[in-house]
Design a protein around this motif. Structure first.
Motif, PDB file in Angstrom:
ATOM      1  N   GLU A  26       1.096  -0.768   0.126  1.00 38.00           N
ATOM      2  CA  GLU A  26       0.216  -0.583   0.205  1.00 38.00           C
ATOM      3  C   GLU A  26       0.555   1.313   0.187  1.00 38.00           C
ATOM      4  OE1 GLU A  26      -3.129  -0.355  -0.491  1.00 38.00           O
ATOM      5  OE2 GLU A  26      -2.927  -2.142  -1.011  1.00 38.00           O
ATOM      6  N   LEU A  27       2.212   1.175   0.903  1.00 35.80           N
ATOM      7  CA  LEU A  27       3.158   2.066   1.319  1.00 35.80           C
ATOM      8  C   LEU A  27       3.588   2.558  -0.518  1.00 35.80           C
ATOM      9  CD1 LEU A  27       3.693   4.335   3.499  1.00 35.80           C
ATOM     10  CD2 LEU A  27       5.978   3.166   2.948  1.00 35.80           C
ATOM     11  N   ALA A  28       4.034   1.464  -1.309  1.00 36.25           N
ATOM     12  CA  ALA A  28       4.632   1.753  -2.818  1.00 36.25           C
ATOM     13  C   ALA A  28       3.534   2.372  -3.467  1.00 36.25           C
ATOM     14  CB  ALA A  28       4.968   0.216  -3.496  1.00 36.25           C
ATOM     15  N   LYS A  29       2.612   2.158  -3.553  1.00 33.74           N
ATOM     16  CA  LYS A  29       0.844   2.260  -4.030  1.00 33.74           C
ATOM     17  C   LYS A  29       0.678   3.844  -3.912  1.00 33.74           C
ATOM     18  CE  LYS A  29      -2.703  -0.326  -4.571  1.00 33.74           C
ATOM     19  NZ  LYS A  29      -3.065  -1.477  -3.876  1.00 33.74           N
ATOM     20  N   LEU A  30       0.749   4.308  -2.539  1.00 33.18           N
ATOM     21  CA  LEU A  30       0.076   5.170  -1.989  1.00 33.18           C
ATOM     22  C   LEU A  30       1.692   6.446  -3.035  1.00 33.18           C
ATOM     23  CD1 LEU A  30      -0.605   7.602   0.004  1.00 33.18           C
ATOM     24  CD2 LEU A  30       0.356   6.950   1.545  1.00 33.18           C
ATOM     25  N   ALA A  31       2.871   5.969  -2.837  1.00 34.31           N
ATOM     26  CA  ALA A  31       4.095   6.092  -3.272  1.00 34.31           C
ATOM     27  C   ALA A  31       3.863   6.983  -4.414  1.00 34.31           C
ATOM     28  CB  ALA A  31       5.661   5.953  -2.514  1.00 34.31           C
ATOM     29  N   ASP A  32       3.206   5.954  -5.232  1.00 35.14           N
ATOM     30  CA  ASP A  32       3.546   6.092  -6.637  1.00 35.14           C
ATOM     31  C   ASP A  32       2.209   7.116  -6.929  1.00 35.14           C
ATOM     32  OD1 ASP A  32       3.493   5.367  -9.351  1.00 35.14           O
ATOM     33  OD2 ASP A  32       2.407   3.907  -9.284  1.00 35.14           O
ATOM     34  N   ARG A  33       1.388   6.761  -6.307  1.00 29.80           N
ATOM     35  CA  ARG A  33       0.590   8.643  -6.882  1.00 29.80           C
ATOM     36  C   ARG A  33       0.560   9.664  -6.226  1.00 29.80           C
ATOM     37  NH1 ARG A  33      -2.984   4.072  -3.609  1.00 29.80           N
ATOM     38  NH2 ARG A  33      -3.314   5.936  -1.993  1.00 29.80           N
ATOM     39  N   LEU A  34       2.084   9.391  -5.228  1.00 25.74           N
ATOM     40  CA  LEU A  34       2.427  11.201  -4.888  1.00 25.74           C
ATOM     41  C   LEU A  34       2.927  11.634  -5.627  1.00 25.74           C
ATOM     42  CD1 LEU A  34       1.607  10.344  -0.901  1.00 25.74           C
ATOM     43  CD2 LEU A  34       0.606  11.777  -2.540  1.00 25.74           C
TER      44      LEU A  34
END
Length: 333
Positions: A26-34
């Motif tokens: 989930e943190l990877a997906k968040l970092a991708d969006r941000l």
């Protein structure tokens, strides 16, 4: 300037192993969006509070869960692995996600003596030095080894290759990376020496101006003195120093004692506080700007030294490139 994340996949407070690994995703997906540029996962073995034993597995999974961010190993501990096979693995992963695969390689054992012995029990006694193994790996990735016409890591190594990084914490390793034209990640969160960071960055860029120099720092958002104190208390660290210059950082006395009990090597143990950048968004960005102005750092990589899932997310969200450096480039800030 770019921002990246190093996630060592710790077991988080109140989370099972499966839930903690879910948070890594989930943190990877968040970092991708941000708007973060890179997301690296580490390799550790037989550690009581760290999950990631196989970065090639995590990297493949995370690439499948993200769209734009570069995903990489931070890093593969080459002393445990065959250089040709590592090159094969990451070339294959690069075919699955062209242009997004980063291969970071480190020298440390990344675990206890028992784990190291188990991982290396089939290796010959006259194993090559780390530098020789790294150069062998690089030659396989680049296709420059002696048998490159008949021995290949893939039928196609031209359309996409993993970007190679050396992980280190010394002037000598930075010079080695520069001499061999390899990107370099300096583990400042382990070394805790700002003068050394400046010396290493300057030496690397002088020798290899075209290389990427990345500083990996411990960063946490803290709004109050109470939060800063809690972060410091959570991050007492023990540095184990070996005769050959290797260092290993652990976080509990039990880990220290377990390590000493399971090795015949003489080890120096030094307890210290982790050097962290703590503060509000403005305080953290001000410190990063200060470091960027004082030495030639191309990118920052944030190590998140807490088992608090909410604080990890909040730190990443607050420092998000789409809210900070990307707006600054656009002249919005």
């Amino acid at each position: 300037m770019e921002f990246n994340i190093l996630n060592q996949s710790p077991v988080l407070n109140g989370h099972s192993v499966e839930q903690s690994l879910g948070h890594t995703t989930e943190l990877a997906k968040l970092a991708d969006r941000l708007g973060y540029k890179r997301y690296f996962v580490s390799e550790h073995h037989n550690m009581e509070n760290v999950i990631g034993t196989s970065p090639e597995v995590l990297v493949t999974h995370l690439l499948n869960q993200t769209k734009n961010i570069n995903v990489g190993a931070g890093g593969v501990m080459l002393s445990h692995h065959n250089p040709f096979h590592v090159a094969e693995q990451f070339q294959l992963i690069s075919h699955l996600a062209p242009g997004r695969v980063n291969l970071g390689v480190g020298k440390a054992p990344g675990g206890t003596p028992l784990a190291t012995a188990a991982l290396q029990h089939e290796l010959r006694s006259d194993i090559d030095s780390f530098n020789d193994r790294f150069l062998s790996l690089k030659s396989f990735v680049d296709g420059t080894h002696d048998n490159h016409k008949v021995l290949k890591i893939s039928v196609d190594t031209e359309s996409s290759k993993p970007d190679l990084f050396l992980l280190g914490g010394s002037l000598s390793s930075a010079k080695f990376a520069a001499d061999n034209e390899v990107n370099y990640i300096f583990a400042h969160f382990i070394k805790n020496d700002e003068n050394l960071l400046k010396e290493v960055a300057s030496a690397y860029k002088e020798l290899y101006p075209g290389g990427k120099f990345i500083a990996a720092l411990s960063v946490l958002l803290t709004e109050t003195e109470k939060e800063k104190k809690a972060a410091k208390e959570e991050n007492s660290v023990y540095s184990l120093k070996f005769k050959d210059g290797r260092t290993l950082r652990v976080t509990t006395e039990k880990q220290v004692n377990d390590y000493i009990k399971n090795t015949d090597e003489k080890i120096e143990v030094e307890k210290s506080q982790l050097d962290m950048i703590l503060g509000t968004k403005d305080e953290i960005l001000s410190k990063l700007n200060e470091l960027s102005n004082s030495c030639p750092i191309d990118e920052f990589m944030f190590h998140l030294p807490t088992a608090d899932a909410a604080l990890r997310n909040l730190t990443i969200e607050t420092l998000a490139p789409i809210h900070t450096i990307h707006k600054e480039k656009a002249g919005i800030l």
